[in-house]
Design a protein around this motif. Sequence first.
Motif, PDB file in Angstrom:
ATOM      1  N   LEU A 165      42.322  36.619  44.793  1.00 50.06           N
ATOM      2  CA  LEU A 165      42.261  36.763  43.344  1.00 50.06           C
ATOM      3  C   LEU A 165      40.832  36.452  42.892  1.00 50.06           C
ATOM      4  O   LEU A 165      40.284  35.403  43.242  1.00 50.06           O
ATOM      5  CB  LEU A 165      43.255  35.807  42.685  1.00 50.06           C
ATOM      6  N   VAL A 167      37.495  36.936  39.736  1.00 50.07           N
ATOM      7  CA  VAL A 167      37.064  37.251  38.384  1.00 50.07           C
ATOM      8  C   VAL A 167      35.578  37.592  38.388  1.00 50.07           C
ATOM      9  O   VAL A 167      34.825  37.128  39.256  1.00 50.07           O
ATOM     10  CB  VAL A 167      37.301  36.101  37.380  1.00 50.07           C
ATOM     11  N   ILE A 222      40.199  40.635  30.988  1.00 50.09           N
ATOM     12  CA  ILE A 222      40.614  39.350  30.414  1.00 50.09           C
ATOM     13  C   ILE A 222      40.334  39.388  28.919  1.00 50.09           C
ATOM     14  O   ILE A 222      39.302  38.931  28.435  1.00 50.09           O
ATOM     15  CB  ILE A 222      39.892  38.171  31.099  1.00 50.09           C
ATOM     16  N   LEU A 226      42.956  34.281  30.600  1.00 48.48           N
ATOM     17  CA  LEU A 226      43.262  34.386  32.028  1.00 48.48           C
ATOM     18  C   LEU A 226      44.739  34.142  32.308  1.00 48.48           C
ATOM     19  O   LEU A 226      45.368  34.891  33.062  1.00 48.48           O
ATOM     20  CB  LEU A 226      42.408  33.388  32.815  1.00 48.48           C
ATOM     21  N   LEU A 230      46.752  37.284  33.753  1.00 48.38           N
ATOM     22  CA  LEU A 230      47.244  37.142  35.117  1.00 48.38           C
ATOM     23  C   LEU A 230      48.756  37.325  35.147  1.00 48.38           C
ATOM     24  O   LEU A 230      49.307  37.937  36.077  1.00 48.38           O
ATOM     25  CB  LEU A 230      46.863  35.773  35.681  1.00 48.38           C
ATOM     26  N   LEU A 274      39.637  40.651  35.913  1.00 51.47           N
ATOM     27  CA  LEU A 274      40.437  39.888  36.859  1.00 51.47           C
ATOM     28  C   LEU A 274      40.995  40.894  37.847  1.00 51.47           C
ATOM     29  O   LEU A 274      41.631  41.874  37.450  1.00 51.47           O
ATOM     30  CB  LEU A 274      41.572  39.172  36.113  1.00 51.47           C
TER      31      LEU A 274
END
Length: 324
Positions: A165, A167, A222, A226, A230, A274
């Motif tokens: 994951l 960003v 985003i 977040l 997410l 993201l």
Amino acid sequence: MASGELQFIQQLRNRAGRPKGAVRLGIGDDCAVLRPPSGHDVLVTTDFSLEGRHFRRDWHPAASAGHRCLARGLSDLAAMGAQPMAAFLSLALPTGFTRRAANRTWLDGFLGGLLHLAKQTKTPLAGGDTSTAPGDAILADIVLLGSVPEGTELRRSKARPGDGLYVTGHLGGASAELAALAKSPRSLRKASPADDHPHLYPQPQLRVGQRLRSLASAAIDISDGLSTDLTHLCEESRVGAIVEADSLPLHQLLTNKKDALQHALHGGEDYQLLFTASATSKVPRSIGGIPITHIGQIVRGKDITLRSNGKTERLEPAGWEHSL
């Protein structure tokens, strides 16, 4: 719209310039004519900017309001790896708005901010609409078209357990700047898009998004925070996630450590990306000068958790919620 609509449209047409790129025919006819690149799919997104909700004339410089109006839609294109093709702006202004010189100056600044970002991102303004607003607030709607090579768009739904994951950029800056603006509304009147102002002048990560088409398995921008975005990604992919709090790239405006995590997780409007990538993908530390940070892992199940100082807790979506 108020009197002078035809003059306003002609002025806007002159400022927008001649059609470019995919736009064969722009402002002036009943419809625009676009020609997408051969072998490409067309992507469409739309975003409202409402006075009192997304911007305030007594807080935001006019150029910032215009910039943000376009940036919102461009960030959606970035999240799917698209190249902008054209923008369409619809404006509803209060009755008699343009009769006052101060309002005409504001409108000029709004369009200047929008067109400046449009030029930077090679996004032709190809049309739109004007009308009279039902009340005293300005309403602006931006429609954006983009393109990607056929079948290569990034989606929210393709993250898989085991993916990393990530960003782009830094988090929490937009929320922190908005909080500063709320305390001192006149303090940022001279802010410039040339400087780092993540709330007033967010920078959509278009080039990064296009590069991610060959790296990422799933992506989202985003805009709502977040924690909330997410959650959207995980729900669409039917997976869970673990976020490492200590790995979050905090914006330099987050000087108060006590509130930093809240801004980074839930603040919203960072307009960073993201994304997820498989364990075998060679994700670089930066793309085009924009830092890329590994912040966690995609896991099986539906739980989204935050790990901090050896403790794990459920990460609830606590960002922006669009009320209906």
